[in-house]
Design a protein around this motif. Structure first.
Motif: not given
Length: 536
Positions: A227-232
């Motif tokens: 999820q952090r990859w998607l947001l980042g």
């Protein structure tokens, strides 16, 4: 294992161990002698396989086998070569049974298929991957090998994406499957605007999938990282954020992202005279670029792929600075609704599990996306979340301190006007690290006093090319050895630190004397430094 009492070993068992060690040493001596004599024969393969079946992580032996196999490939007929390949692949399978996460063994298998085998059976290799991923679905060595096989075998990314989905649905904590997914999606669903890691509809769909995962396994880090990859992964267009002429006539330009300005790239800064650019510290990609070409009036044109993206008028007395700088691009309506939905879900989870560090950390990123300029109540909430994380997870205290420092610097840059005056005061923010210093490249005065900055932070000051006055008083400095060359520097205030000596070589590279204020440091009055003016 640590903490376990050493078991008593009988004399007979000790004797067996000693005999095994002697056998191993004798065998290794024989192997090394054969390699020294360049003996590339069946005996070499036989001897090395005896050791590798017991200890598969000896890379030297795998390298010797490569030499033997290359020699044999050039000297034996095709049918015998096919048998040789089969034997080598059989050996690697035996070694993987003993050690499924052996780097050398997996690499040897790749090497044999690439360099020795004339007709690799990649379907068989995929079956091998399936087998080992059934045994251990998080064996990242096997996942790497699978990527190698699918690339060579030209397996459709859609088929592999379906495989990753299957693995994730059977176990949400399969970090390797999530990672594999992040590599496949941009190939299948590229964003036409190049702002997101994948096109928007698929992006929203992935959010829904990961939301199910984090609520099912809220304490497992795999889905949270995805999820952090998607947001980042948010991309913005390349832009010049500041430009100017230094006191020595050197021109600087600063970009919003790392850029390569070498003549062969598609990004160029043209002027009304021919200009060549040099990056800071000689890096191939940099935020800040300098040109020695000296002339009073310039008009820059930022050209990307042959098209003018930005025009910047400039002269000796005028510094160009963009009006506002954003680290998080504003979301369109549909995407904002989805991110708000995700944020609300995470807030619900935090109420249910207030000590879930992954939820707290992700909530910070979501709030930054929803409120990119750091206004309203978001900063207060975010800073409170950082404090909670430090208490809940003290082992990662330094990470949270540095992440908080980065957030504070981003907030400062986004909420200040850079047109006048050209200065930046970041004092007393409890900063432990420095970030985005390229955004302050145009500032003539930078104040970083009363922070928790250590010696290693000094190297991050390099982008401050316009800085004439730099204040670092009341920090945690014990040395200036890592202090970089700042071409415009006139005064450095490093008072009230713990500096007990000053290295002359630090300021030897400056064209003019720099005044260094060291009041309140444990430095002797008879300190003699040739290349700067000390104030003690």
């Amino acid at each position: 294992m640590h903490g376990r009492r050493k078991e008593n070993v009988s004399a007979q068992e000790e004797k067996k161990r000693a005999a095994k060690v002697k056998w191993y040493r004798n065998l290794m001596e024989t192997i090394f002698e054969k390699r020294k004599n360049q003996e590339y024969d069946d005996e070499a393969l036989s001897l090395t396989s005896e050791v590798l079946r017991n200890i598969p992580d000896i890379n030297t032996l795998w390298n010797y086998r490569k030499e033997v196999l290359k020699h044999m490939k050039a000297t034996i007929p095709g049918e015998e070569l096919h048998e040789l390949v089969d034997r080598e692949l059989k050996l690697t399978k035996d070694c993987l049974i003993a050690q499924p996460k052996s780097y050398g063994t997996w690499f040897q298998r790749c090497w044999v298929l690439d360099h020795i085998s004339r007709a690799p059976d990649y379907d068989k290799e995929l079956e091998l991957c399936n087998y080992y991923l059934e045994l251990d679905e998080r064996n990242f060595h096997c996942w790497d090998y699978r990527r190698y096989v699918t690339d060579r075998h030209k397996v459709l990314p859609s088929k592999e994406l379906a495989y990753s989905t299957e693995k994730i649905e059977s176990n949400f904590s399969n970090y390797s499957a999530w990672h594999y997914r992040s590599k496949l999606l941009p190939l299948l669903y590229p964003d036409p605007n190049n702002h997101l890691p994948v096109e928007q509809d698929k992006y929203v769909e992935e959010f829904s999938m990961v939301e199910s995962a984090v609520f099912t396994e809220p304490k497992d880090q795999s889905a949270w990282f995805y999820q952090r990859w998607l947001l980042g992964e948010r991309y913005s267009e390349i832009k010049v954020i500041s430009a100017g002429v230094l006191h020595n006539g050197v021109t600087f330009v600063v970009f919003n992202q790392l850029v390569d300005l070498s003549p062969t790239t598609l990004v160029k800064v043209d002027s009304n005279v021919l200009m060549s650019w040099t990056s800071l510290n000689g890096a191939s990609r940099s935020f800040v670029w300098l040109s020695e070409v000296k002339h009073l009036n310039k008009e820059f044109k930022l050209v990307i792929e042959g098209k003018i993206a930005q025009t910047i008028p400039l002269n000796q007395h005028h510094v160009f600075v963009c009006n506002k700088y954003k680290f998080y691009q504003e979301l369109n309506e549909d995407l904002a609704l989805e991110v708000k939905k995700q944020s609300d879900s995470i807030e619900t989870l935090i109420k249910m599990e207030p000590e879930n560090k992954f939820a707290l950390l992700t909530s910070i990123t979501l709030l930054q996306h929803l409120n990119p300029v750091g206004e309203d109540s978001s900063p207060v909430t975010i800073l409170n979340r950082f404090e909670q994380l430090k208490l809940l997870d003290p082992l990662r205290l330094n990470y949270y301190n540095d992440s908080e420092s980065k957030y504070k610097i981003e907030t400062f840059i986004q909420t200040n006007s850079w047109l006048s005056p050209p200065s930046a005061n970041l004092s007393n923010l409890q900063l432990t690290s420095l970030h985005h210093m390229h955004c302050l490249a145009h500032c003539k005065e930078v104040v970083l006093s009363e922070n928790k900055l250590t010696n290693n932070c000094l190297r991050h000051l390099t982008p401050l090319v316009s800085c004439e006055i730099l204040k670092l008083s009341h920090c945690s400095l014990s040395s200036l050895q890592l202090f970089p060359l700042l071409p415009s520097l006139q005064t450095l205030d490093a008072s009230h630190n713990s500096i007990d000596q000053i290295e002359d070589s630090v300021f030897q590279k400056y064209d003019a004397c720099v005044q260094v204020i060291l009041t309140g440091n444990p430095i002797s009055e008879d300190m003699v430094v040739k290349h700067c003016t000390l104030v003690i």
